[in-house]
Design a protein around this motif. Structure first.
Motif, short mmCIF file in Angstrom:
data_model
loop_
_atom_site.label_atom_id
_atom_site.label_comp_id
_atom_site.label_asym_id
_atom_site.label_seq_id
_atom_site.Cartn_x
_atom_site.Cartn_y
_atom_site.Cartn_z
N LYS A 2 -0.70 16.59 3.63
CA LYS A 2 0.10 16.32 2.08
C LYS A 2 0.20 14.85 1.80
O LYS A 2 0.23 14.69 0.57
CB LYS A 2 1.57 16.92 2.59
N TYR A 3 0.28 13.90 2.88
CA TYR A 3 0.39 12.57 2.60
C TYR A 3 -1.07 12.06 2.14
O TYR A 3 -0.91 11.03 1.34
CB TYR A 3 1.13 11.61 3.72
N TRP A 6 -1.18 12.44 -1.50
CA TRP A 6 -0.40 11.80 -2.05
C TRP A 6 -0.89 10.49 -2.31
O TRP A 6 -1.18 9.71 -3.26
CB TRP A 6 1.08 11.72 -1.50
#
Length: 102
Positions: A2-3, A6
């Protein structure tokens, strides 16, 4: 994961933002019949991108709709449903049949 997404989105945003800041000089577009349009270069590129995407979708839309209609399964009320002539069946001619032309 997820990071990582991002960070990738942030990197793309900052690259595009830096591109926009570096291309603020006004440019003049000479259109038809002596019409001129003066705007920042980044705005001209953005408008060209949007027009290209719109024209691409407009050209491809009939093909997408035709392909979607062709791949739609036959309904149960169709007279051809469940016959030997379904789209996924293949009729192979008998090699001993004299009518096949060989």
């Amino acid at each position: 994961m997820k990071y990582l997404m991002w960070l990738l989105n942030a990197a793309i945003f900052f690259a595009l933002f830096a591109f926009a800041l570096n291309n603020q000089e006004p440019v003049t577009l000479h259109l038809f019949f002596g019409v001129q349009w003066q705007a920042p270069l980044v705005l001209v590129i953005l408008v060209a991108l949007i027009l290209g995407v719109f024209l691409g979708v407009a050209v491809m839309l009939p093909l997408w709709l035709r392909a979607r209609k062709a791949h739609r399964p036959l309904s149960a009320s169709s007279p051809r449903a469940g016959t030997a002539f379904d789209a996924d069946s293949t009729l192979i001619p008998d090699p001993h049949d004299p009518r096949h032309g060989l």
